[in-house]
Scaffold this active site. Structure first.
Site, short mmCIF file in Angstrom:
data_model
loop_
_atom_site.label_atom_id
_atom_site.label_comp_id
_atom_site.label_asym_id
_atom_site.label_seq_id
_atom_site.Cartn_x
_atom_site.Cartn_y
_atom_site.Cartn_z
N HIS A 96 -0.50 -0.13 11.12
CA HIS A 96 -1.68 0.58 10.66
C HIS A 96 -1.05 2.24 10.83
O HIS A 96 -0.69 2.57 11.95
CB HIS A 96 -2.92 0.85 10.44
N GLU A 166 -0.58 3.97 2.12
CA GLU A 166 -2.16 4.70 2.41
C GLU A 166 -1.20 6.13 3.58
O GLU A 166 -1.12 6.22 3.93
CB GLU A 166 -2.73 4.22 3.89
#
Ligand code: PGA
Length: 254
Positions: A96, A166
């Site tokens: 992430h 993302e």
């Protein structure tokens, strides 16, 4: 049959009471939904076992938010893949952008962590995406190519995995790429995977993440090649998350 997966990433939010009620409420909602609607919940690490126990009779899957590239040793604060498997957690976010930035992870580090997951039978949800400056200077495809190329070994194992596109600048900002940009990024990621001889047949769910909200979810899920969404702040209110799952149900019926 198309499957839609929504992942609730709760980052540093929650406590025991909240985790219990979130996991049971989503589990109950899923019981009324078709099997091709999947939901994953990423609580903070101390609550993984609680979330796991609470959801044990439901279709809700529990995922960790990160894991270590290391298997054991003097790594204070880290969580090993074997520990997640030991408590029955078989999904994990890997790379992430908040973790990449905080721990200064290279693409190779992220690939190592994903390999650790796969070695333990854990499905990694590998996050990729360009920064604001890279987006502004038209380098999105180049950045994604490098990030995906670094995953060649992981992708070549043939283990099922998920990739979440993302864009760093879209996370928590209330801004999202245009539908055309999301479509192109997803097409590009799949093309990169397909260009790897050994990885070509690996099953990959490709999700979009970054400022997904109830009011843009339909448009995002309607984009060709998008298999679901990784949702941060908009997943913190359980009614909103369940409503987004219901939107996905309606879309699949459509
Ligand atoms: P956001 O976060 O939905 O709050 O933008 C997404 C994520 O970080 O996974």
């Amino acid at each position: 049959m198309r499957t839609i997966t929504l992942i609730a990433n709760h980052k540093l939010h929650g406590n025991s009471a909240f985790v219990t009620s979130f996991a049971s409420s989503v589990g109950n909602a899923l019981a009324q939904m078709p099997e091709n609607i999947c939901a994953l919940y990423c609580p903070p690490a101390p609550y993984l076992s609680l979330a796991k126990d609470t959801s044990k009779n439901s279709r809700l899957q529990i995922a960790a938010q990160t894991l270590s590239q290391q298997t054991s040793g003097a790594h204070t604060g880290s969580v090993a893949a074997s520990m997640l498997a030991d408590i029955g957690v078989f999904y994990c976010l890997v790379g992430h952008s908040e973790v990449r930035a905080r721990e200064q992870l290279s693409n190779a580090d992220v690939a190592t962590a994903a390999s650790r997951a796969i070695e333990q039978g854990i499905t990694p949800i590998i996050c990729v995406g360009e920064s604001e400056a890279e987006h502004a200077s038209g380098q999105t495809a180049e950045v994604l190519s490098k990030q995906v190329a670094s995953l060649e070994e992981v992708l070549s194992t043939g283990n099922p995995l998920m990739i979440a596109y993302e864009p760093v600048w879209a996370i928590g900002s209330g801004r999202t790429p245009s539908s055309a940009e999301i479509c192109e990024a997803h097409r590009h990621i799949r093309a990169c995977v397909h260009s790897m001889k050994e990885a070509r047949d690996t099953h990959i769910s490709l999700l979009y993440g970054g400022s997904v909200k109830p009011n843009n979810l339909n448009d995002i899920l309607a984009i060709a090649g998008v298999d679901g969404a990784l949702i941060g702040s908009a997943s913190l209110v359980v009614e909103d998350f369940n409503a987004m799952l219901q939107q996905a149900v309606t879309l699949l019926k459509g």
